[in-house]
Each structure stands twice: as structure tokens, then as C-alpha cells.
Design an enzyme around this catalytic site. Structure first.
Site, PDB file in Angstrom:
ATOM      1  N   ALA A 150       0.832  -1.203   0.000  1.00  0.00           N
ATOM      2  CA  ALA A 150       0.000   0.000   0.000  1.00  0.00           C
ATOM      3  C   ALA A 150       0.863   1.248   0.000  1.00  0.00           C
ATOM      4  O   ALA A 150       0.370   2.345   0.250  1.00  0.00           O
ATOM      5  CB  ALA A 150      -0.942   0.005   1.205  1.00  0.00           C
ATOM      6  N   SER A 151       2.158   1.074  -0.275  1.00  0.00           N
ATOM      7  CA  SER A 151       3.084   2.201  -0.350  1.00  0.00           C
ATOM      8  C   SER A 151       2.989   3.069   0.904  1.00  0.00           C
ATOM      9  O   SER A 151       3.255   2.601   1.988  1.00  0.00           O
ATOM     10  CB  SER A 151       2.829   3.016  -1.623  1.00  0.00           C
ATOM     11  N   HIS A 152       2.606   4.330   0.745  1.00  0.00           N
ATOM     12  CA  HIS A 152       2.597   5.267   1.876  1.00  0.00           C
ATOM     13  C   HIS A 152       1.231   5.388   2.546  1.00  0.00           C
ATOM     14  O   HIS A 152       1.012   6.319   3.324  1.00  0.00           O
ATOM     15  CB  HIS A 152       3.056   6.652   1.406  1.00  0.00           C
TER      16      HIS A 152
END
Length: 289
Positions: A150-152
Site C-alpha cells: 500500500a506504499s505510503h
């Protein structure tokens, strides 16, 4: 006394999902919402679905089509396999993951669905940084790649990025074509999943990481420049080991690392929102620097 009343159509959709769910945790979540008569919570999960687009999927973990869970992932993996078959694409699918909650199971499910469809899968046996997976798609001559991350996004989220054979994230019309396949897939209970030891599932070769790092080190444009001092934080992500190796291969001194954020932690305990653009997220790094 009778319990809280939930709209009959909503209840039927939630119960059908629960009965098809291979994950006892999210199945129990549906039961708890039904027993509590939490119609609002049920509608948040079942009145919409996560949209598959150029960034793939991303959203909160939980039950229902509007959350990230094993049902959504298995349907997406099957849709990806059908899309590749439509295109006559040859080659394996490279699958990587981060260390967020659910990532290991989502990556394993993706491999199991694709292998059962006759597609070779190259599966990372632990967390890998996203750029390594994208590089691996090209290095392996893969038909596509999947990165579970979900990256950041906030700690409660997870995501599913799909790459084409060039190592780039998919763009229109590919995203719409995969989304159409997702919509056409029914019960995941009807899908066949390969065993973890299926011969079509093999580990990501260590040479992929080695070659990626060699390429990164070669990008240094001033090899005779004085060494600079660098402060770094992986912010509870999975980049530290690869970054340290990259610095070493490039002839740079090891970075000074924020100790409190050095190890992967899916709860991201030191930041409210693990995005360097968010206020406060870089405070520990700036203090160390």
C-alpha cells in the site's frame, strides 16, 4: 427478543461473501457486524467495491468487496491470469510483497491462483522493495508483475500493484480489461489453488537483487567525489538492507539510520501516516540529521 434488523438484501450479500471467504478472520468480521446489526458497517463493505485502476487496488483491510482481503486478491489474481491468456502472453508472473498486514497471504494466494491456471510464478520468499520487483519483471522476461503493497497509505491499508512486461505499472486500456475480468469472476470457492510446493512456483533468484544493485551502483556519476554523510529512514518499510548494499557497492559510507524506524513493522508505530509528505513523518529523520 429479536436482534437488530439488517436489510434482507444486504444480509444475503454479506452472508454469501462470508460463506465464500477462505479467511476465518474476515468471515468472523462479517458475522460480528451481522450480529450487532451494524448496517452502516456492512454497507461500507458491501455497497461498493474497490476500483481496479492504473495503480491496481488499494484500501483498508477487512471483509467485503470494498476492502482488501483474500477474496478480493484471489479474484484479482484470476482476472490477471485471464487477461494474460487473452493476450497470449508468455513467461512467468513475478510476485513480491512488503511487510504489511496481509501481504504474505496475498502474495501466496496470487501465486497459488496463477500456478493453478498453468502460469509459472516467481515468488519472493520475503519482503522486497517495490523497485526490485519492477526490475525483476524485466530481468526475468516476465509477462507481468504483482507487488503487494500500500506504499505510503495508513497502517490499516494494503494494496495490489500490477506491472506489465516492461516493468511499468499498467495503464489504460489494460486496467479496464483486468477490471472487466474481475467483475466476471464469481465465487472464489470455485477457483483452483495450487499447493505452495507446486513446481510452477519458484523463488525469486537472488541474482535479480544482485543485478539490480549492480545497476544502481553504476548510476553514481562522480565516483571520485568525497563521501557524503547521509541520514536515512525506511520508516518501518522494507528498504534498509537493499539500500545499505547499494551504498556499499557505490563506494559510499553506510547511511546513519533512524533506529526507531529501522525494522519493518506493519503497525508503523512512530508515525501516524507513513508518508514523508505528511507533517511529522520526517521528524525523527530530521532530528538525526
Amino acid at each position: 427478543m429479536t436482534g437488530p434488523v439488517v436489510d434482507a438484501d444486504l444480509r444475503a450479500r454479506a452472508e454469501a461473501w462470508r460463506d465464500d471467504d477462505p479467511d476465518p478472520v474476515t468471515a468472523a468480521e462479517v458475522d460480528a457486524l451481522l450480529e450487532a446489526g451494524d448496517e452502516g458497517g456492512l454497507r461500507q463493505r458491501f455497497d461498493a467495491a474497490l476500483a481496479f485502476g492504473t495503480a491496481g487496488l488499494r484500501g483498508p483491510l477487512g471483509a467485503g468487496p470494498n476492502r482488501m482481503n483474500r477474496v478480493v486478491v484471489q479474484r484479482t489474481a484470476a482476472a490477471l491470469g485471464r487477461w494474460l491468456d487473452d493476450r497470449g502472453a508468455t513467461g512467468p508472473v513475478a510476485v513480491g510483497r512488503d511487510a504489511r498486514h496481509g501481504s504474505e497471504a496475498f502474495a501466496a494466494d496470487t501465486a497459488a491462483v496463477l500456478a493453478a491456471m498453468g502460469r509459472e510464478v516467481v515468488l519472493a520468499d520475503g519482503p522486497v522493495p517495490t523497485p526490485v520487483l519492477a526490475y525483476g519483471v524485466v530481468a526475468l522476461g516476465a509477462a507481468a508483475g504483482v507487488m503487494v503493497t500500500a506504499s505510503h497509505n495508513p497502517p490499516a491499508d494494503n494494496g495490489y500493484k500490477v506491472y506489465d512486461h516492461t516493468g511499468a505499472q499498467i495503464v489504460p486500456p489494460s486496467d479496464g480489461q483486468i477490471a472487466a475480468h474481475i467483475a466476471a469472476i464469481g465465487r472464489v470457492g470455485d477457483l483452483i489453488l495450487a499447493a505452495a510446493d507446486d513446481p510452477l512456483i519458484r523463488p525469486l533468484p537472488s541474482a535479480v537483487v544482485d543485478d539490480y544493485l549492480a545497476g544502481v551502483a553504476a548510476l553514481r556519476v562522480t565516483p571520485d567525489a568525497p563521501t557524503v554523510r547521509v541520514a536515512y529512514t525506511p520508516m518501518h518499510g522494507v528498504g534498509l538492507d537493499v539500500l545499505r548494499r547499494a551504498f556499499d557497492l557505490a563506494g559510499l559510507a553506510a547511511p546513519v539510520v533512524v533506529a526507531e524506524q529501522a525494522e519493518p513493522d506493519p503497525d508503523f508505530p512512530t508515525v501516524a501516516f507513513p508518508n514523508p509528505e505528511e507533517p511529522g513523518a520526517m521528524d525523527l529523520l530530521l532530528a538525526l540529521a
